[in-house]
Design a protein around this motif. Sequence first.
Motif, short mmCIF file in Angstrom:
data_model
loop_
_atom_site.label_atom_id
_atom_site.label_comp_id
_atom_site.label_asym_id
_atom_site.label_seq_id
_atom_site.Cartn_x
_atom_site.Cartn_y
_atom_site.Cartn_z
N ILE A 99 -19.99 -5.36 10.67
CA ILE A 99 -18.88 -6.34 10.84
C ILE A 99 -17.85 -5.34 11.06
O ILE A 99 -16.84 -5.91 12.05
N SER A 100 -17.59 -4.10 10.57
CA SER A 100 -16.58 -3.53 10.91
C SER A 100 -16.52 -3.19 12.42
O SER A 100 -15.54 -3.33 13.15
N ALA A 101 -17.79 -2.93 12.85
CA ALA A 101 -17.94 -2.51 14.21
C ALA A 101 -17.87 -3.54 15.07
O ALA A 101 -17.23 -3.44 16.29
N PHE A 102 -18.14 -4.79 14.62
CA PHE A 102 -17.78 -6.01 15.57
C PHE A 102 -16.38 -6.19 15.79
O PHE A 102 -15.87 -6.41 17.03
N VAL A 103 -15.72 -6.21 14.42
CA VAL A 103 -14.16 -6.34 14.78
C VAL A 103 -13.58 -5.24 15.61
O VAL A 103 -12.61 -5.61 16.61
N PHE A 104 -14.08 -3.85 15.48
CA PHE A 104 -13.54 -3.09 16.43
C PHE A 104 -13.91 -3.45 17.82
O PHE A 104 -13.10 -3.08 18.65
N TRP A 105 -15.07 -3.72 18.05
CA TRP A 105 -15.28 -3.80 19.55
C TRP A 105 -14.76 -5.24 20.07
O TRP A 105 -14.33 -4.91 21.30
N VAL A 106 -14.51 -5.78 19.15
CA VAL A 106 -13.73 -7.10 19.80
C VAL A 106 -12.43 -6.57 20.08
O VAL A 106 -11.79 -6.89 20.98
N GLY A 107 -11.86 -5.76 19.19
CA GLY A 107 -10.40 -5.14 19.32
C GLY A 107 -10.42 -4.47 20.73
O GLY A 107 -9.36 -4.63 21.41
N VAL A 108 -11.28 -3.46 20.75
CA VAL A 108 -11.20 -2.79 22.04
C VAL A 108 -11.32 -3.76 23.35
O VAL A 108 -10.60 -3.42 24.22
N SER A 109 -12.00 -4.70 23.13
CA SER A 109 -12.04 -5.64 24.23
C SER A 109 -10.73 -6.23 24.59
O SER A 109 -10.52 -6.62 25.90
N HIS A 110 -9.75 -6.21 23.84
CA HIS A 110 -8.58 -6.80 23.91
C HIS A 110 -7.70 -6.41 25.04
O HIS A 110 -7.10 -7.08 25.69
N SER A 111 -7.75 -4.95 25.13
CA SER A 111 -6.70 -4.66 26.04
C SER A 111 -7.17 -4.57 27.29
O SER A 111 -6.12 -5.29 28.37
N GLY A 112 -8.23 -4.55 27.84
CA GLY A 112 -8.81 -4.64 29.24
C GLY A 112 -8.16 -5.89 29.75
O GLY A 112 -7.23 -5.92 30.50
N THR A 113 -8.85 -7.17 29.75
CA THR A 113 -8.41 -8.08 30.35
C THR A 113 -7.16 -8.58 30.06
O THR A 113 -6.38 -8.90 31.17
N ALA A 134 -10.15 -1.28 33.08
CA ALA A 134 -9.83 -2.04 31.87
C ALA A 134 -10.62 -3.53 31.56
O ALA A 134 -11.05 -3.65 30.54
N GLU A 135 -10.89 -4.15 32.99
CA GLU A 135 -11.49 -5.14 32.82
C GLU A 135 -13.18 -4.89 32.45
O GLU A 135 -13.71 -5.88 31.57
N GLY A 293 -8.19 2.90 24.11
CA GLY A 293 -9.63 2.90 24.76
C GLY A 293 -9.46 2.85 26.19
O GLY A 293 -10.13 3.93 26.89
N VAL A 294 -8.60 2.28 26.91
CA VAL A 294 -8.12 2.15 28.24
C VAL A 294 -7.81 3.72 28.61
O VAL A 294 -8.36 4.24 29.46
N ILE A 295 -6.89 4.29 27.75
CA ILE A 295 -6.36 5.40 28.31
C ILE A 295 -7.70 6.37 28.07
O ILE A 295 -7.68 7.29 29.30
N THR A 296 -8.31 6.40 27.10
CA THR A 296 -9.66 7.47 27.09
C THR A 296 -10.41 7.35 28.15
O THR A 296 -10.62 8.28 28.93
N LEU A 297 -10.67 6.03 28.53
CA LEU A 297 -11.55 5.65 29.74
C LEU A 297 -11.00 6.35 31.18
O LEU A 297 -11.57 6.96 31.88
#
Lengths: 486, 749, 239
Positions: A99-113, A134-135, A293-297
Amino acid sequence: MSSREDIPADERLPAVETVRGQALDAGIQAGKESDFSISEDRLNDISLRPMFYTTKTYYVLTIILALIVAWGAACWGYQIVMGMGVTDLRHPVFWGLYISAFVFWVGVSHSGTMVSSILRLSKANWRRPILRGAEAMTVFSLLVAGLFPVIHVGRLWRIYYMFPLPNQRELWVNFRSPLAWDMAAIFVYLTSAFIFLFVGLLPDIALARDYCPAKNWRKGYLKFLALGWRGSHRQWIVYEKVSLYLAIFILMIAPSVHTIVSWDFAMSITPNWHTSIFGPYFVVGAIYSGIAGVITLMVTLRWIFNLDEIIRVTHLTNLSKVLLLMSIMWGYFYFTEFITSWYGNNPTETAIWRWQTDRFGPMLFTMLGINIFSIAALAFDSVRKSPGKLFVIGILVNVAMFIERYLIVVPVLTHRDNPFTWTDYIPSFVESSIAVAAMAWFLLLYALFVKILPIVTVSDIREGNALSCDMAFGNRHIRVHGDAEE
Amino acid sequence: MDRRTFMKLGGAVAAAGMTGACGQAAQKIIPYAIPPNDGVNPVEGWFYSTTCRMCDAGCGIMVRTVEGRAKKVEGNPDHPINRGGVCARGQAAVQQYYHPERLKTALKRTGAKGNNSFTPIPIDEALNLLAERMKTARGKGSFVIASDANDVTSAIAWKILGVLGSTDFAVPALNGREKHVRSMAFAKGLGTLPYYDISQLGFLLLLGADILESGFSPVHYAGAYGEMRRGNPVRRGRMVYVGRRMSMTAASADRFIAANPGSLGFLSMGLSHEVFRIAGDNGLLKKIPVSLKEKWKSALGDYTPQMVMEKTAVPAKVITGLARELLEQMPSQAIPGDDVVCHSNGVDSLNAAAFLNALLKQIARDGNLLKKPDLPEEDISFYLRMKGFIGVPEASHDYAVFRKILRQSAKGQTALGMIIDANPVHTAPRSLKTAEALAKTGFLACFSSFLNDTTRFADVVIPAAHFLESWSAQIGDYPVGLPVLSTIQPVVKPAVGVIQTGDALIQAASKAGIKLDVKNQEEVVKSLVKRFRPEMYSIPRKLDANGVWEYCLRNGGWWPEPDKSKLSPRYVPPVQMPAVEKIKIANPKYAGGKDYGFNLHLYKTVNMGYGEAVNLPWLLEMPEPMTTLSWDSWVEINPKTAVKLGIDNGDVLKIESPFGSVEAPAFIYPGIAPNTVAMPFGWGHESFGRHASGRGANPMALLGDFPAENSDEPAWRAVKVKIGKTGKKRKMVREGNPEGEYEAEVFQL
Amino acid sequence: MTLKSFNDKHDNDYHWAMVIDLDCCDGCGACTIACQAENNVPTVGEERAYDKRTMSWLRIERYFEGEWPNLRVVFLPMLCQQCDKAPCEPVCPVFATYHNPEGLNVMVYNRCIGTRFCGNNCPFGVRKFNWFKNRWEEPLEQQLNPDISVREKGVMEKCTFCMQRIRRGKDHAKDEGREVRDGEIIPACAQTCPTKAITFGNIRDSKSKVAELAKSKRRHHLLEEHGLETHVIYLKGGE
């Protein structure tokens, strides 16, 4: 339509000159060609090279990633066969790393779009090269995030009970459950993020289609995916409209999604979870980690595919400013959350804080240390202008934010209302494997994406290039940007 | 229809559907969330009344059976011993019955004794082997070691033993029983176990007595305890515990008082001294003859609070306070337990407690301080007559008999040994060399449901039927204020490949030419009930023999009406005052010199006892109430001592006594005196199936041939040990959280 | 009919409740094994028990206060509190746990997909999850109670107040055309309790024993601040 020549003249992609002409019509004075401008062919070459030219290193990396993913899949299979007991979850720590990972990845997804839509709407010109990356990050991290609840449930083979399907007992999904909201939110977000990505991709797919040599295996699907894009005037108008509406739509969905994710916690009566601040706190945290995440990528792409000319330091600097803003906001929310529960002095909550500093001390202080450090570092212009340093900060922030999610989920459950049931939880090998494999899965998806679709927003850059020109003020040349629709 | 029209129509239909559905959505969804009957369709079952044999207390149980299978043990609410309650071990009887490791065939030894190498043989063949030995063993020394002396199986074994010309029937247990009996003989003139009716008490003083977990009938006392606490809506009985360790019983007490080991005899005398003094001051002793008072005064004179304080470390003020409470909250009583009994000065200390009780009772009677109902007097003579039907003498509980058997066997002087459902190799102190003695027995037959430590030395192992598939009867081991005959009947069809121990004995005896005039165990039970009939004064007179038999099977046995007011005890002895002048409490003596710095406190846990059922996963996984540990044994150590010695939870300690040593993981336990370490009995089987073998440490290895004064039973609370770290560490399965255990205020309790 | 009114409705004659007298409870743990025997609760073995995966629906919690020799001990039998405002119910996305009209939180094992949200939202920690497939080695499976199911791996479970016994009692009463009598239905834990610390009954019947006991001044609900309306009523110990 095998080659450019077959396309009727009026449906061809507009040449740079045409666009520039439109720009001129819009009243922007064109100056002399700037040193920064890239010729059309060169732009195509640079942007599409990642797609068509593959190095050995790429294969090695992809195979390594695939192996990690395969290992994670095997672990998952083992977990399905054996039961959830192969994790270290226990009574009453029912949620953990997944669940931590779930929240993390949902979080990461946030910046892109979300960032991309904000930037689109605010017409920030520096957005152009980073949009696609980012998208795509949003879609892939959401795909990874959506996997975690699936991995997490005890009876995977019955997960369709979560879907509102007709059944004999006419039993509907329990819409009182935050999980049902969550599922709906993630589904909507994933769908719209996917459409947003795809719509943005259309002109570039067409470009790639045209760019693609006839015998290349990509030709077939590119033709199909381009949906007959010709770059006609009407198509561009529709495209712009759809982009705009989607951007608005996404902008509304994105915060609600992470708010709903936060409600998985905040709606429960678990101490330290049951706080009204969780909604905005999660959204801010999500954007924070997402930007990192975007910056890193971006730095990674720039480095791997030699995109220095396209993803320029300016872009990274601008992103890092947003990162700084978000880190400060996140710090504020964290402080608010802490100070209210500290001041409230609810025995269970204080016990949990105590427990956090005691059992999770190293993690807590790593997390806080990184975040404070990143705020401090980003304050320096030299850091903001150094891709290498930004890359390190991006990685560190994401590590910190993963820890933060872990510290939201785990300490509370190991140390909740009933003191007799206090316990410790350390993710098992299977759990950690799956979490690592999820990271690899994300990278693998990204790596494959780069090879099958254009990673650089060529058309947007071209638009930007077309709209920009150097103006001469006396003997100084200043680059100015315009917009076709103004 | 073109596409557009189709879409429009489709939309209209969908909209109509939605509108129709919305109105009733809530009514529909919620009731459908509730499955009819809540998804449970219960099955009807049959309840059979029988008696629990998981320990020898003899609680009445009813076993629910469905389609011929035993499902669940329920307490028999009418049974006077347990009044509907069943302990954890009793509940686990069904798991024992269906245990995968149950013996389903007779075994014959093939290798050397102790090697556990057996070959399966038919039961008949095993009985032939036994019968041959019975033929030749007459007068050449034979013995029986059993786990109970009050049931029909024991009666049969006793009879056969008699024919074989022996009286060596031993029921060895480290429960201080013989000392209790001796003390009762001293106090009342009749040698039985004492009975304390605590249900009506206003004040109960427990002298190291863990009545709720390891007494002679924990379930009975638990029931009485509940009644004492809340049975009376206007008065709550108070309970004070004096001892060395916060046991489960002590945890239920209102107050815990720490006292030195082996000093509770002094405390009893000191309390008598104070009670006598205070009662005299208040004119409560007017009815007692002056000569008697003078005698008491001189006998108790030495035991002033100051003197007792020196011996016990209980402050003098507390002693006086306790005496006051004993007097003020009549009816009151003191119960002596293992701390008193199992020390070197056990018998005298017991006598001292008996005197205190008699004194209190005398004062209560004289001063009319008792409210109705009066403390009922136990009907001892009636009980003894009942016990006569079984025939096994009380003396079989003496350790002396067991020692004699071991002595003779070790010399090779016994031709035949029969072990019925007992495991002396595990439950007797290691230094008595039980295993070695049994190995030298001419022929050893074990009647057991499982292979265990003792069956290793058997020549034949006869697969004993479980009590849930057997006929038997038991005379309630000691009177619970009532005489009790409990019957045991098969609740399920006996499994194939097992034989009831009594049947096996009878068959073997008849093969050996021993005339017993009974065909099988069932008949013995029947005849017992028949012979009993004239004594059953509270059943309908018109019942014929068959009717009585059915009555007993239906009810699980016979006992007088549980209503005490209706019961007319045939024998009510007056308060007998023990000869207090004969009580001289000696200072406690210890096995182990100055090197041995810690007192060893062994105890029975409520789920494991002496380890008879330690092979049942239910009980293994049940957290022991005080430590919340399961699946392994442990050694308790005081937190301060642990800090001093640098010991942490799970550190494997070596516990060394003058007689031997064991290794067990440390458990830091706040309820143990700083100079004491405590260990539970029952663990450390060498051979008892895969769940129990090698699990935990058997503290019997620490006990030695250190008899108490006036008794043959080892004084097992009077052993000193030294402890040392081994450097090993072990995971401990602990349900509670070491920090969370101190956070009860969360629940505002 | 809103959800709230459904939960609150009083048109049912029964509302089951349990009173546990902590003054009588001696912590002997007989109830835990009785529960295990009645409800097909598996044992999990040493390793899994060490990992805190024991399945017991009922446990004795033992709390300490102070230190030697002034140590005070409290035993707290902990089982599902059958809250009227149960936090576990709304969070289940698939209605695997619901409130029945008699005030019980009931599990439908077949619906459960194992999100374990209910377990997270239970402040008492009484919900148990089947981390592994449970096995009953032959012939131990013959002991299993046919009234209720054996739970699959990946499914939540918890105390049901011995639902099967309640059903049986009601069936008997229905056959005889009467209401359930007080004391007719006894859950396994209450039946076995040696000290008779546990009383079970219909709290809506003002003459029932539970209703009488619930009037006690010692009445106490756990974590009352959460407003859960628990239906296991503890009577505090001590004088």
